[in-house]
Design a protein around this motif. Structure first.
Motif, PDB file in Angstrom:
ATOM      1  N   SER A   1       0.851  -1.179   0.000  1.00 32.67           N
ATOM      2  CA  SER A   1       0.000   0.000   0.000  1.00 32.67           C
ATOM      3  C   SER A   1       0.886   1.227   0.000  1.00 32.67           C
ATOM      4  CB  SER A   1      -0.908   0.027   1.233  1.00 32.67           C
ATOM      5  OG  SER A   1      -1.479   1.312   1.399  1.00 32.67           O
ATOM      6  N   PRO A   2       0.548   2.245  -0.817  1.00 29.98           N
ATOM      7  CA  PRO A   2       1.360   3.472  -0.798  1.00 29.98           C
ATOM      8  C   PRO A   2       1.291   4.185   0.547  1.00 29.98           C
ATOM      9  CG  PRO A   2      -0.647   3.769  -2.094  1.00 29.98           C
ATOM     10  CD  PRO A   2      -0.551   2.308  -1.776  1.00 29.98           C
ATOM     11  N   ASP A   3       0.280   3.840   1.354  1.00 26.19           N
ATOM     12  CA  ASP A   3       0.119   4.484   2.668  1.00 26.19           C
ATOM     13  C   ASP A   3       0.707   3.655   3.806  1.00 26.19           C
ATOM     14  OD1 ASP A   3      -1.379   6.561   1.438  1.00 26.19           O
ATOM     15  OD2 ASP A   3      -3.163   5.299   1.465  1.00 26.19           O
ATOM     16  N   ALA A   4       1.353   2.531   3.478  1.00 28.02           N
ATOM     17  CA  ALA A   4       1.888   1.668   4.524  1.00 28.02           C
ATOM     18  C   ALA A   4       2.957   2.398   5.332  1.00 28.02           C
ATOM     19  CB  ALA A   4       2.461   0.404   3.917  1.00 28.02           C
ATOM     20  N   THR A   5       2.893   2.223   6.645  1.00 29.53           N
ATOM     21  CA  THR A   5       3.902   2.781   7.545  1.00 29.53           C
ATOM     22  C   THR A   5       4.473   1.644   8.364  1.00 29.53           C
ATOM     23  OG1 THR A   5       2.341   3.151   9.361  1.00 29.53           O
ATOM     24  CG2 THR A   5       2.559   4.920   7.713  1.00 29.53           C
ATOM     25  N   PRO A   6       5.627   1.826   8.963  1.00 29.64           N
ATOM     26  CA  PRO A   6       6.166   0.767   9.817  1.00 29.64           C
ATOM     27  C   PRO A   6       5.185   0.330  10.896  1.00 29.64           C
ATOM     28  CG  PRO A   6       7.873   2.363   9.357  1.00 29.64           C
ATOM     29  CD  PRO A   6       6.602   2.933   8.789  1.00 29.64           C
ATOM     30  N   VAL A   7       4.502   1.269  11.527  1.00 27.07           N
ATOM     31  CA  VAL A   7       3.563   0.922  12.592  1.00 27.07           C
ATOM     32  C   VAL A   7       2.405   0.095  12.042  1.00 27.07           C
ATOM     33  CG1 VAL A   7       1.916   1.855  14.258  1.00 27.07           C
ATOM     34  CG2 VAL A   7       4.166   2.912  14.013  1.00 27.07           C
ATOM     35  N   SER A   8       1.867   0.509  10.882  1.00 26.36           N
ATOM     36  CA  SER A   8       0.727  -0.225  10.322  1.00 26.36           C
ATOM     37  C   SER A   8       1.132  -1.622   9.866  1.00 26.36           C
ATOM     38  CB  SER A   8       0.106   0.557   9.163  1.00 26.36           C
ATOM     39  OG  SER A   8       0.965   0.600   8.025  1.00 26.36           O
ATOM     40  N   VAL A   9       2.340  -1.771   9.346  1.00 28.64           N
ATOM     41  CA  VAL A   9       2.789  -3.088   8.884  1.00 28.64           C
ATOM     42  C   VAL A   9       3.021  -4.017  10.069  1.00 28.64           C
ATOM     43  CG1 VAL A   9       4.696  -4.307   7.772  1.00 28.64           C
ATOM     44  CG2 VAL A   9       3.678  -2.318   6.669  1.00 28.64           C
ATOM     45  N   VAL A  10       3.535  -3.505  11.161  1.00 32.01           N
ATOM     46  CA  VAL A  10       3.697  -4.347  12.356  1.00 32.01           C
ATOM     47  C   VAL A  10       2.332  -4.859  12.819  1.00 32.01           C
ATOM     48  CG1 VAL A  10       4.368  -4.368  14.790  1.00 32.01           C
ATOM     49  CG2 VAL A  10       5.838  -3.247  13.106  1.00 32.01           C
ATOM     50  N   ALA A  11       1.341  -3.986  12.837  1.00 32.38           N
ATOM     51  CA  ALA A  11      -0.004  -4.400  13.244  1.00 32.38           C
ATOM     52  C   ALA A  11      -0.581  -5.425  12.272  1.00 32.38           C
ATOM     53  CB  ALA A  11      -0.915  -3.177  13.341  1.00 32.38           C
ATOM     54  N   GLN A  12      -0.392  -5.191  10.975  1.00 33.98           N
ATOM     55  CA  GLN A  12      -0.871  -6.142   9.973  1.00 33.98           C
ATOM     56  C   GLN A  12      -0.206  -7.505  10.133  1.00 33.98           C
ATOM     57  OE1 GLN A  12      -0.227  -3.587   6.330  1.00 33.98           O
ATOM     58  NE2 GLN A  12      -2.008  -4.767   5.648  1.00 33.98           N
ATOM     59  N   ALA A  13       1.107  -7.485  10.328  1.00 37.55           N
ATOM     60  CA  ALA A  13       1.855  -8.737  10.438  1.00 37.55           C
ATOM     61  C   ALA A  13       1.407  -9.529  11.659  1.00 37.55           C
ATOM     62  CB  ALA A  13       3.353  -8.451  10.509  1.00 37.55           C
ATOM     63  N   ARG A  14       1.187  -8.840  12.765  1.00 37.52           N
ATOM     64  CA  ARG A  14       0.734  -9.531  13.976  1.00 37.52           C
ATOM     65  C   ARG A  14      -0.638 -10.160  13.748  1.00 37.52           C
ATOM     66  NH1 ARG A  14       1.278  -5.655  17.112  1.00 37.52           N
ATOM     67  NH2 ARG A  14       3.274  -6.166  18.073  1.00 37.52           N
ATOM     68  N   ALA A  15      -1.540  -9.418  13.104  1.00 39.08           N
ATOM     69  CA  ALA A  15      -2.874  -9.954  12.826  1.00 39.08           C
ATOM     70  C   ALA A  15      -2.801 -11.123  11.850  1.00 39.08           C
ATOM     71  CB  ALA A  15      -3.760  -8.847  12.264  1.00 39.08           C
ATOM     72  N   TRP A  16      -1.910 -11.029  10.888  1.00 39.60           N
ATOM     73  CA  TRP A  16      -1.766 -12.100   9.892  1.00 39.60           C
ATOM     74  C   TRP A  16      -1.225 -13.374  10.538  1.00 39.60           C
ATOM     75  CZ3 TRP A  16       2.943 -13.950   7.442  1.00 39.60           C
ATOM     76  CH2 TRP A  16       2.712 -14.830   6.372  1.00 39.60           C
ATOM     77  N   LEU A  17      -0.238 -13.223  11.417  1.00 40.89           N
ATOM     78  CA  LEU A  17       0.323 -14.392  12.096  1.00 40.89           C
ATOM     79  C   LEU A  17      -0.700 -15.052  13.026  1.00 40.89           C
ATOM     80  CD1 LEU A  17       3.882 -13.038  12.965  1.00 40.89           C
ATOM     81  CD2 LEU A  17       3.368 -14.927  11.403  1.00 40.89           C
ATOM     82  N   ASP A  18      -1.595 -14.260  13.601  1.00 41.65           N
ATOM     83  CA  ASP A  18      -2.584 -14.793  14.533  1.00 41.65           C
ATOM     84  C   ASP A  18      -3.854 -15.265  13.829  1.00 41.65           C
ATOM     85  OD1 ASP A  18      -0.912 -14.236  16.651  1.00 41.65           O
ATOM     86  OD2 ASP A  18      -1.838 -12.302  17.100  1.00 41.65           O
ATOM     87  N   GLY A  19      -3.998 -14.949  12.544  1.00 41.24           N
ATOM     88  CA  GLY A  19      -5.233 -15.244  11.837  1.00 41.24           C
ATOM     89  C   GLY A  19      -5.223 -16.593  11.146  1.00 41.24           C
TER      90      GLY A  19
END
Length: 336
Positions: A5-23
């Motif tokens: 995403s052009p709007d991706a930030t380090p903080v948002s990617v960390v949150a996404q990655a955590r949700a992806w690993l738990d999903g």
């Protein structure tokens, strides 16, 4: 889960990655290729492939632990930094926000341009000396850069891989456990193993071209040295056919970077009515064309020497630190 995403930030990617690993485990990670040679492709990588990469990397490095995110967060190398840190039980350090960790024994991934600059910065250098390992990938890694890092007390491991292989899958020329490497026609590198992607999102035609019989056919050429280590020569299309001769552009660029009057260089082939393609050097520095032709000719066949010099204030880079080849070609096409 789409990490591009052009709007991706380090903080948002960390949150996404955590949700992806738990999903759910049937949700692919989706990242984009760098687009260094054209339009980026969206790559689908299953969670099993990402975790296989995480485990194999830790096994090869002999340790796991906290990681520092110093790369763009939406490309595979940045996402892998985040995932490796989370899997090891650590919140990743976000270099832009947090600065370097105060302790030691942590890990970081960099591209050659970043490492080059950091070796000239005392605060960065002091930090890198405290790292367990600096993974270095995303572009050609010259012997001189490795030597500078070693002399400075920085432990560097060179990596080779791509979004299609869930990131680096060859460390210092040796494939990670479970990964197979072979050379096809013209030295084209082929990779198989548990870290492979499943395909390009919405592009089954492109997928079928490069995923053949369980092997990923890369766009890179390589050779095996006397120890069986993979040496990446460059992209298949980095071999410039000029006047009937094959000139390896990366080898010429590496030689140019060793000239005292050159601080950065890239070499590409540009269509030419006389030569088929002419060798063009894009250089940051003060050396003139004849100096550079003599310099290349002293180490390689004279026919490898560049026929055109384009001086730049800086080599154009993509967001992930790789050279923007399209921008360089555009400079020549507009007659600069």
């Amino acid at each position: 889960m789409d990490f591009w995403s052009p709007d991706a930030t380090p903080v948002s990617v960390v949150a996404q990655a955590r949700a992806w690993l738990d999903g759910p485990d049937d949700v692919d990670l989706v990242v984009a290729t760098s687009g260094s040679t054209g339009q980026p492709k969206r790559v689908r990588v299953p969670r099993a492939a990402v975790l296989a990469s995480v485990r194999a990397s830790a096994a090869r490095l002999g340790a796991s632990g906290p990681w520092v995110l110093a790369l763009p967060p939406s490309y595979v190398a940045g996402v892998q930094v985040v995932v490796r840190s989370l899997v090891a039980g650590h919140e990743p350090t976000l270099l832009e926000r947090d600065g370097w960790p105060t302790g030691d024994g942590w890990f970081v991934s960099l591209v050659p341009t970043q490492l080059t600059r950091m070796l000239s910065s005392e605060p960065d250098l002091e930090a890198l000396r405290r790292a367990h390992t600096v993974l270095l990938g995303g572009g050609p890694i010259g012997a001189s850069l490795r030597a500078r890092a070693a002399d400075a007390g920085v432990h560097v491991v060179a990596t080779y891989g791509s979004a299609e292989t869930a990131g680096g899958c060859v460390y210092d020329g040796m494939p990670l456990d479970g990964v197979a490497v072979a050379l096809g026609e013209g030295g084209r590198i082929r990779i198989a193993g548990p870290t492979l992607f499943t395909g390009y999102d919405g592009r089954p035609d492109l997928t079928a071209e490069v995923l053949v019989g369980g092997w990923f056919l890369t766009s890179d050429a390589g050779r095996l040295d006397e120890d069986g280590r993979l040496v990446v020569i460059g992209r298949v299309d980095d071999v410039i056919v000029t006047g009937g001769l094959n000139v390896p552009g990366p080898a010429v660029a590496e030689r140019l970077r060793g000239h005292a009057g050159v601080s950065a260089a890239e070499v590409l082939g540009v269509p030419d009515p006389e030569w088929g393609n002419r060798v063009v050097a894009f250089v940051v520095g003060t050396a003139d064309l004849e100096e550079l032709r003599d310099w290349v000719g002293a180490a390689h066949p004279r026919a490898w020497a560049p026929r055109q010099l384009v001086r730049l204030d800086a080599i154009p880079l993509l967001a992930n630190g790789k050279t923007d080849r399209q921008a360089l070609l555009a400079l020549v096409q507009v007659g600069r």
